[in-house]
Design a protein around this motif. Structure first.
Motif, PDB file in Angstrom:
ATOM      1  N   ASN A 188      47.792  46.285  41.546  1.00  0.00           N
ATOM      2  CA  ASN A 188      47.946  45.205  42.623  1.00  0.00           C
ATOM      3  C   ASN A 188      47.246  43.861  42.529  1.00  0.00           C
ATOM      4  OD1 ASN A 188      48.700  46.939  45.326  1.00  0.00           O
ATOM      5  ND2 ASN A 188      47.338  48.536  44.241  1.00  0.00           N
ATOM      6  N   ASN A 189      46.070  43.917  41.568  1.00  0.00           N
ATOM      7  CA  ASN A 189      45.828  42.631  41.255  1.00  0.00           C
ATOM      8  C   ASN A 189      46.593  41.696  40.440  1.00  0.00           C
ATOM      9  OD1 ASN A 189      43.810  40.678  41.168  1.00  0.00           O
ATOM     10  ND2 ASN A 189      42.246  41.983  39.813  1.00  0.00           N
ATOM     11  N   ILE A 190      47.664  42.434  39.548  1.00  0.00           N
ATOM     12  CA  ILE A 190      48.433  41.569  38.939  1.00  0.00           C
ATOM     13  C   ILE A 190      49.617  41.109  39.700  1.00  0.00           C
ATOM     14  CG2 ILE A 190      50.400  41.680  37.194  1.00  0.00           C
ATOM     15  CD1 ILE A 190      48.707  44.048  35.562  1.00  0.00           C
ATOM     16  N   ILE A 191      49.919  41.856  40.657  1.00  0.00           N
ATOM     17  CA  ILE A 191      51.115  41.409  41.767  1.00  0.00           C
ATOM     18  C   ILE A 191      50.310  40.305  42.650  1.00  0.00           C
ATOM     19  CG2 ILE A 191      52.250  42.014  43.709  1.00  0.00           C
ATOM     20  CD1 ILE A 191      53.350  43.331  41.222  1.00  0.00           C
ATOM     21  N   ALA A 192      49.227  40.449  42.979  1.00  0.00           N
ATOM     22  CA  ALA A 192      48.528  39.216  43.917  1.00  0.00           C
ATOM     23  C   ALA A 192      48.502  38.056  43.162  1.00  0.00           C
ATOM     24  CB  ALA A 192      47.230  39.736  44.169  1.00  0.00           C
ATOM     25  N   GLN A 193      47.894  38.146  41.996  1.00  0.00           N
ATOM     26  CA  GLN A 193      47.775  37.032  40.930  1.00  0.00           C
ATOM     27  C   GLN A 193      49.153  36.322  40.667  1.00  0.00           C
ATOM     28  OE1 GLN A 193      45.325  35.200  40.114  1.00  0.00           O
ATOM     29  NE2 GLN A 193      43.762  36.772  41.068  1.00  0.00           N
ATOM     30  N   CYS A 194      50.371  37.198  40.349  1.00  0.00           N
ATOM     31  CA  CYS A 194      51.503  36.724  40.095  1.00  0.00           C
ATOM     32  C   CYS A 194      52.079  35.915  41.451  1.00  0.00           C
ATOM     33  CB  CYS A 194      52.608  37.686  39.700  1.00  0.00           C
ATOM     34  SG  CYS A 194      52.278  38.555  38.035  1.00  0.00           S
ATOM     35  N   GLU A 195      51.952  36.617  42.545  1.00  0.00           N
ATOM     36  CA  GLU A 195      52.336  35.975  43.739  1.00  0.00           C
ATOM     37  C   GLU A 195      51.645  34.434  44.109  1.00  0.00           C
ATOM     38  OE1 GLU A 195      54.849  36.616  46.193  1.00  0.00           O
ATOM     39  OE2 GLU A 195      55.389  38.009  44.473  1.00  0.00           O
ATOM     40  N   ALA A 196      50.200  34.558  43.610  1.00  0.00           N
ATOM     41  CA  ALA A 196      49.549  33.261  43.910  1.00  0.00           C
ATOM     42  C   ALA A 196      50.050  32.056  42.981  1.00  0.00           C
ATOM     43  CB  ALA A 196      48.093  33.394  43.526  1.00  0.00           C
ATOM     44  N   LYS A 239      46.086  26.373  34.800  1.00  0.00           N
ATOM     45  CA  LYS A 239      45.894  27.134  33.718  1.00  0.00           C
ATOM     46  C   LYS A 239      44.809  28.407  33.810  1.00  0.00           C
ATOM     47  CE  LYS A 239      44.554  26.391  28.742  1.00  0.00           C
ATOM     48  NZ  LYS A 239      44.477  25.761  27.743  1.00  0.00           N
ATOM     49  N   PRO A 240      43.771  27.877  34.695  1.00  0.00           N
ATOM     50  CA  PRO A 240      42.825  29.076  34.998  1.00  0.00           C
ATOM     51  C   PRO A 240      43.280  30.144  35.661  1.00  0.00           C
ATOM     52  CG  PRO A 240      41.917  26.625  35.601  1.00  0.00           C
ATOM     53  CD  PRO A 240      43.284  26.498  35.323  1.00  0.00           C
ATOM     54  N   GLN A 241      44.294  30.049  36.577  1.00  0.00           N
ATOM     55  CA  GLN A 241      44.977  30.957  37.088  1.00  0.00           C
ATOM     56  C   GLN A 241      45.718  32.014  35.986  1.00  0.00           C
ATOM     57  OE1 GLN A 241      46.150  28.345  40.950  1.00  0.00           O
ATOM     58  NE2 GLN A 241      47.063  30.606  41.048  1.00  0.00           N
ATOM     59  N   LEU A 242      46.251  31.225  35.205  1.00  0.00           N
ATOM     60  CA  LEU A 242      47.133  32.000  34.135  1.00  0.00           C
ATOM     61  C   LEU A 242      46.019  32.610  33.297  1.00  0.00           C
ATOM     62  CD1 LEU A 242      49.876  32.466  32.754  1.00  0.00           C
ATOM     63  CD2 LEU A 242      49.559  30.301  31.435  1.00  0.00           C
ATOM     64  N   GLU A 243      44.938  32.156  32.810  1.00  0.00           N
ATOM     65  CA  GLU A 243      44.211  33.026  32.100  1.00  0.00           C
ATOM     66  C   GLU A 243      43.712  34.297  32.851  1.00  0.00           C
ATOM     67  OE1 GLU A 243      41.352  30.113  31.205  1.00  0.00           O
ATOM     68  OE2 GLU A 243      42.452  29.078  29.652  1.00  0.00           O
ATOM     69  N   ILE A 244      43.403  34.078  34.106  1.00  0.00           N
ATOM     70  CA  ILE A 244      43.007  35.116  34.914  1.00  0.00           C
ATOM     71  C   ILE A 244      44.083  36.301  34.792  1.00  0.00           C
ATOM     72  CG2 ILE A 244      42.413  36.244  37.100  1.00  0.00           C
ATOM     73  CD1 ILE A 244      40.881  33.433  37.660  1.00  0.00           C
ATOM     74  N   SER A 284      60.485  34.844  34.849  1.00  0.00           N
ATOM     75  CA  SER A 284      59.408  35.527  33.995  1.00  0.00           C
ATOM     76  C   SER A 284      58.230  36.169  34.910  1.00  0.00           C
ATOM     77  CB  SER A 284      58.601  34.704  33.048  1.00  0.00           C
ATOM     78  OG  SER A 284      59.638  34.178  32.032  1.00  0.00           O
ATOM     79  N   ILE A 285      57.844  35.287  35.907  1.00  0.00           N
ATOM     80  CA  ILE A 285      56.855  36.136  36.734  1.00  0.00           C
ATOM     81  C   ILE A 285      57.367  37.155  37.841  1.00  0.00           C
ATOM     82  CG2 ILE A 285      55.069  35.442  38.809  1.00  0.00           C
ATOM     83  CD1 ILE A 285      55.192  32.531  37.904  1.00  0.00           C
ATOM     84  N   ILE A 286      58.467  36.926  37.973  1.00  0.00           N
ATOM     85  CA  ILE A 286      59.134  38.118  38.753  1.00  0.00           C
ATOM     86  C   ILE A 286      59.420  39.136  37.966  1.00  0.00           C
ATOM     87  CG2 ILE A 286      61.245  38.582  40.152  1.00  0.00           C
ATOM     88  CD1 ILE A 286      61.459  35.856  41.075  1.00  0.00           C
ATOM     89  N   GLN A 287      59.851  38.895  36.771  1.00  0.00           N
ATOM     90  CA  GLN A 287      59.970  40.039  35.737  1.00  0.00           C
ATOM     91  C   GLN A 287      58.715  40.902  35.639  1.00  0.00           C
ATOM     92  OE1 GLN A 287      61.773  38.447  32.341  1.00  0.00           O
ATOM     93  NE2 GLN A 287      63.922  38.509  33.510  1.00  0.00           N
TER      94      GLN A 287
END
Length: 303
Positions: A188-196, A239-244, A284-287
């Motif tokens: 769920n966290n991955i989905i949330a971060q991807c959406e953000a 970049k910080p969001q991507l690193e998380i 790529s984010i959607i995938q």
């Protein structure tokens, strides 16, 4: 001045050639070498060269033609640099240079040259070559209509992918209401971060954070073929969001049941950002989200 011209020409040619070799060899520093080489050529060598040429000319019309030639050469070389470095206004700079060549230089050159019997044939042939060269250059430039069609295709493709994703998310969340494991929380966290991350890119690209669903914008701008690296540098860097996100993906992969689930690769999200276009990165984010959903649904199906 001649010595400076020769030295600058040798320097520009050497650095530019090295940059091309680095580019085809995929070595670091290619962009910097190409940029320095073209800048040296455009702003040092060419101005010095045409300044000397103008000094050698005696007639005013010849000086004018030489001056126009210098502007065209400098403009075209800079437009190539802007294009290679993915800087804005590359096409505009090239088109302005062609405008000067076709509408200012060519008429003056043709009219003055064709009147002289000694230069008549050479003038005609040179004019044909100039027109042909401009045509070849314009062949490489996308027309406004083709750009609009391409942007429509990109937007349509994104909207279809996003609608499929949202449908899959809804089905997964409906069937996953009782799951509370650490792995499920990470999913769920991955989905949330991807959406953000996706929403922030869309907001900067189209002016709208959401293009699908109840809160979608009605008249968003188009998703253009820009380089996604621009979003990961500067004061508003993502970049910080991507690193998380990548750290969560790594933690998630460690808790997978390798018998039923596939590890999620984060290379598509972090590699070659200087060459990845925005639509491809959003895809790529959607995938990545689809991989998570597939893994979780696969695990639920085995129970």
């Amino acid at each position: 001045m001649k010595k400076l011209m020769i030295v600058s020409g040798i320097f520009a040619g050497s650095v530019f050639s090295s940059g091309i070799v680095f580019k085809f060899s995929h070595w670091p520093g290619a962009g910097a070498l190409i940029a320095v080489g073209i800048l040296s050529l455009s702003l040092i060598f060419l101005p010095l060269y045409f300044t000397l040429k103008i000094q050698e000319k005696k007639e005013t019309k010849e000086k004018v033609l030489t001056g126009l030639t210098s502007l065209v050469c400098i403009g075209i070389s800079l437009s190539v640099l802007f294009k290679v470095m993915h800087w804005p206004y590359a096409n505009a700079l090239g088109l302005v240079s062609l405008f000067i060549l076709m509408l200012l230089f060519l008429p003056v050159y043709f009219i003055t040259g064709i009147r002289n019997p000694d230069t008549k044939m050479n003038t005609i042939l040179s004019s044909i070559l100039i027109i042909g060269g401009c045509g070849l250059f314009l062949t490489l430039v996308s027309s406004p209509r083709s750009v609009a069609i391409k942007n429509e295709i990109v937007m349509s493709s994104y909207l279809r992918s996003e609608m499929i994703l949202q449908s899959e998310l809804k089905m997964w969340k409906t069937s996953n209401t009782s799951e509370s494991s650490e792995r499920s929380k990470l999913a769920n966290n991955i989905i949330a971060q991807c959406e953000a991350l996706k929403s922030e890119i869309l907001l900067r690209e189209t002016g709208c954070a959401t293009l699908v669903g109840d809160h979608a914008c009605k008249n968003p701008m188009e998703i253009k073929e820009g380089i996604v690296q621009d979003y990961f540098k500067g004061e508003r860097s993502l970049k910080p969001q991507l690193e998380i996100l990548t750290s969560i993906i790594k933690e998630y992969n460690q808790q997978l049941n390798k018998q039923f689930q596939q590890p999620i690769g984060e290379d598509a999200l972090v590699s070659n950002l200087n060459e990845t276009r925005t639509p491809g990165y959003i895809n790529s984010i959607i995938q990545t989200e689809m991989f998570v959903i597939q893994n979780e649904r696969q695990l639920l199906a085995t129970r």
